[in-house]
Design an enzyme around this catalytic site. Structure first.
Site, PDB file in Angstrom:
ATOM      1  N   HIS A   1     124.118  29.259  -9.842  1.00  0.00           N
ATOM      2  CA  HIS A   1     124.098  28.072 -10.630  1.00  0.00           C
ATOM      3  C   HIS A   1     123.389  28.452 -11.921  1.00  0.00           C
ATOM      4  CE1 HIS A   1     124.442  24.003 -12.033  1.00  0.00           C
ATOM      5  NE2 HIS A   1     123.036  24.090 -12.458  1.00  0.00           N
TER       6      HIS A   1
ATOM      7  N   GLU B   1     129.718  29.452  -6.958  1.00  0.00           N
ATOM      8  CA  GLU B   1     128.982  28.269  -6.526  1.00  0.00           C
ATOM      9  C   GLU B   1     129.769  27.062  -5.959  1.00  0.00           C
ATOM     10  OE1 GLU B   1     126.303  25.861  -9.812  1.00  0.00           O
ATOM     11  OE2 GLU B   1     128.455  25.830 -10.143  1.00  0.00           O
TER      12      GLU B   1
ATOM     13  N   ASN C   1     110.140  32.169 -52.596  1.00  0.00           N
ATOM     14  CA  ASN C   1     109.571  32.569 -54.092  1.00  0.00           C
ATOM     15  C   ASN C   1     110.600  33.529 -54.553  1.00  0.00           C
ATOM     16  OD1 ASN C   1     107.166  31.500 -55.361  1.00  0.00           O
ATOM     17  ND2 ASN C   1     106.079  32.218 -53.685  1.00  0.00           N
TER      18      ASN C   1
END
Lengths: 120, 665
Positions: free
Chosen positions: B44, B66, B401
């Protein structure tokens, strides 16, 4: 005595349509309101058996109106008039106490089915 | 990308390994439920990971796996040798896919054949002993199961409701919501498929299932549900205690895994480029808690201190024994290797933080209507984990910057004959014991006089100071608190709080920042950082009678001089080193110790230190030696002690303070 109905919608056309459907079926439309604020006032004054409530309206929307009406009368019976795609708002309205909903464009039998179910 | 890929590959291999082992065991103990559960969980997890990374073949294959495992788990399928065989083939194919991904970044092998075989098992072997709940794919957590059992004991009934709405009904989500709402009025909704949220979001097809607890009869439920408009019907199945017992319970651990997977998916999916075909070499790894590494580092530090003490004792006792010297040398080598290895283990590639910049630069340049091409180099450079974590913010500041102040808008750049698209470089590289990080822009550069005048305006310096200052000194004013070069304060940067914070952060990491700039050409910020914070090489010196340590990284050289080499130039003590005039600073003065009378000493030691672009000679009483020191913090109360950055324990057990020499010039 026939059951009384308050129709709330900002469009006169929609009000007329619902009114026709309901009067033909024998209900008595006692008042119309074109925004939520008016609806709450009219409800308080007339205590109709049923309210059909549009969702998007100026001044006060239908959901707020449902909440205010439910606060005045917890037994109020309100049907929401919704457009497609407004599911989240309808869910909120039902959570706030509305009994059912009908979807625009209205079909006579659907409107009557919902109304009958609620008014018994 | 590669950072997730690496983790993905590592974890996949771990899972495959455990799958292989557990499957072997399962073949011998086919009824071991815990094993089956573990195998199921691993498959899983693999599925979730593969799907997240966009490796569809792996996801597909693990999904089918699964399914089969789920059947076995629910005892609907007897584990036969054939099935185990297919599962093993499946694992082999998965391993192959993982290898392909590791080498080429792509899944090359096909999985269709195995998928088909897995599906065939599923189809031919459906047993009769079904669990109702399993059939309906309710994955109940143990708490939920307990909850239901509790209610059953109290005389409630449990039902599985299968609600069907009229096909084509409008706003079905609201209907679904109304059904659940009315059910909740006469009972308890344990769970629904799809979830309540999905129902509200209209993620279902006119049909949903509810696991429901109530005291009401089936008739009552049916009436309640069908009273709602657009409900076509409801199938009600009574659930008994036995049904629940047969239900396989998904553990909380698995739920957590599922949740993290979801999170990864939402956060990272957009960044994943699934078609990288660059060669990625991956060696087997394990993941370790960073705390363990910290304590390992501490232990190595302790070992180092004691090694130094041992050496010290041998020296002081004038003990010369060949065997002892041999052992000491061995010990020295082993500790050094050990220290080196532990340091290596703590290193992570700087891409961890570099990775988030392309997106930021893109958004920012868009916002400011500037065209910027960000080039990242040396992202693989490794730094100590603890340093990397604090480095993100300063770099964000510097990049912002650069884009906000440094880089001109395309219009101006065209007028100046520069390419319209500015180049912003972010580089990292290792130089000896230091890491150099540079932020390089090709923008307008810094104007020392403008900065200097701003400094006067801001009250940071006086007119007289301004006249005496070098260009570099004027530029360094931008690191002072309360300085801002931008004429208008923008939302992005330029509130004058930026660069001083950057400097402070870098220095708190024992690093150093300086600037190279040329008007009209661009600006480079150089940040140098130590490889690691915990152990460093230092020069031990005596100042008066006290021992101090100076980090070797800042030292250029050290020399013993006679007092007559000290000269006065413009009221400043200097000495000449190979033709260069080096200003001198008395360490005694810095530390509030008595300064010796020059006429009374015949020899002084000078440690030449680099601070930024300048060299300064620090006068100390005596040079001792060079050694590895373990840096210990002074603790919260003493953290701001001027000129002291920490402490270390010496071989004789004495504590020596570490001199912070960055700001002595």
């Amino acid at each position: 005595m026939s059951k009384t109905v308050l129709i709330v919608d900002d469009a006169a056309f929609m009000r007329m349509m619902i009114k026709n459907i309901l009067t033909e079926a024998g209900y008595e439309v006692v008042a119309e309101a074109e925004n939520g604020k008016q609806a709450v006032e009219k409800y308080n004054e007339l205590r109709p058996d049923l309210v059909t409530m549009d969702i998007t309206m100026p001044e006060m929307d239908g959901i707020t109106a449902v909440k205010e009406i439910m606060a005045i009368d917890s037994n109020a019976k309100i049907i929401m008039c919704s457009a497609m795609g407004q599911q989240a708002m309808v869910i909120e309205a039902i959570q706030s106490g509305a009994k059912d909903f009908i979807v625009k464009p209205f079909k006579n039998e659907r409107v009557l089915e919902a109304v009958k179910k609620i008014l018994g | 990308m590669s950072q997730y890929l690496r983790m993905f590959l590592d974890e996949s291999e771990e899972y495959l390994q455990s799958l292989n082992q557990n499957l072997l065991e399962l073949e011998n103990n086919p009824n071991d439920e815990q094993l089956i559960n573990e195998i199921f969980r691993a498959a899983h997890s693999l599925k979730g990971m593969a799907a997240t990374m966009g490796f569809d073949k792996m996801a597909n294959l693990t999904h089918e796996m699964e399914n089969v495992l789920d059947r076995i788990r629910a005892k609907k399928l007897v584990l036969k040798t054939e099935i185990v065989d297919i599962l093993f083939i499946c694992l082999d194919r998965l391993e192959k896919l993982v290898k392909e991904i590791a080498t080429s970044g792509n899944e090359a092998s096909d999985v269709e054949d195995i998928v088909l075989r897995l599906q065939n098992i599923k189809n031919e072997e459906t047993s009769s002993k079904n669990s109702i709940i399993d059939d309906n794919f309710f994955d109940l957590e143990s708490e939920e199961k307990d909850q239901i059992l509790q209610y059953l004991k109290k005389g409630y009934f449990c039902y599985l409701l299968d609600v069907e709405l009229v096909e084509g009904c409008l706003l079905k989500s609201v209907r679904g919501f109304m059904v659940i709402k009315s059910l909740k009025e006469i009972g308890i909704v344990i769970k629904s498929i799809p979830s309540l949220k999905d129902i509200e979001d209209e993620k279902f097809d006119y049909q949903f299932k509810v696991l429901y607890i109530t005291k009401e009869s089936e008739k009552e439920i049916r009436e309640t549900v069908t009273d709602i408009i657009d409900v076509k019907g409801v199938t009600i199945t009574r659930i008994t205690e036995e049904d629940l017992e047969g239900q396989s319970v998904i553990s909380t651990a698995e739920m957590e895994i599922a949740v993290t997977e979801e999170k990864i998916e939402t956060e990272e999916t957009p960044q994943i480029d699934r078609k990288t075909s660059q060669d990625i070499k991956v060696s087997p790894t394990i993941r370790v808690d960073i705390d363990k590494l910290d304590s390992l580092m501490n232990l190595v530090a302790e070992l180092l201190i004691n090694k130094t003490r041992l050496e010290e004792i041998c020296n002081r006792m004038n003990f010369s024994n060949e065997l002892l010297n041999d052992i000491l040398q061995q010990l020295d080598r082993v500790t050094m290797n050990l220290q080196h290895t532990v340091m290596q283990v703590r290193m992570v590639p700087i891409e961890r933080i570099f990775n988030r910049f392309p997106r930021m630069v893109r958004d920012l340049s868009k916002e400011l209507n500037k065209k910027v091409n960000l080039i990242i180099e040396g992202a693989e450079t490794e730094l100590d984990r603890s340093i990397i974590d604090s480095l993100g913010d300063p770099l964000v500041h510097l990049l912002r910057n650069a884009i906000d102040h440094g880089i001109e808008d395309p219009e101006t750049r065209r007028r100046l004959g520069k390419p319209e698209i500015a180049e912003l470089r972010l580089t990292a590289s290792q130089k000896g014991n230091e890491i150099l990080i540079q932020v390089i822009d090709d923008g307008r550069g810094l104007d020392p006089d403008k900065i200097g005048r701003k400094g006067i305006e801001r009250g940071l310096i006086t007119k007289e100071e301004f006249d005496k200052m070098s260009d570099q000194e004027k530029i360094n004013l931008i690191f002072r608190p309360g300085f801002s070069t931008s004429d208008t304060i923008s939302d992005i940067s330029g509130r004058g709080v930026g660069l001083d914070v950057v400097k402070r952060t870098v220095e708190s990491l024992d690093g150093h920042i300086d600037i190279d700039t040329e008007i009209g050409k661009g600006t480079t910020f150089n940040i140098s950082l130590p490889l690691t914070l915990a152990i460093t090489q230092a020069l031990l010196v005596k100042i008066c009678d006290e021992t101090y340590a100076i980090p070797l990284s800042v030292i250029v050289e050290a020399e013993d001089i006679t007092p007559d080499r000290i000269q006065m130039v413009q009221g400043q003590e200097v000495f000449l080193l190979r033709g260069h005039m080096i200003p001198l600073v008395w360490s005694h003065k810095l530390l509030g110790l008595p300064v010796p009378d020059l006429n009374e000493v015949d020899q002084l030691s000078v440690v030449v230190i680099r601070t930024g672009k300048k060299y300064v000679g620090l006068i100390v009483t005596e040079l001792i030696n060079q050694q590895d020191i373990v840096i210990k913090s002074l603790g919260e109360f003493l953290i701001n002690t001027p000129h002291i950055s920490g402490a270390t324990i010496l071989g004789d057990g004495e504590v020596a303070l570490i001199l912070d020499v960055r700001n002595i010039a």
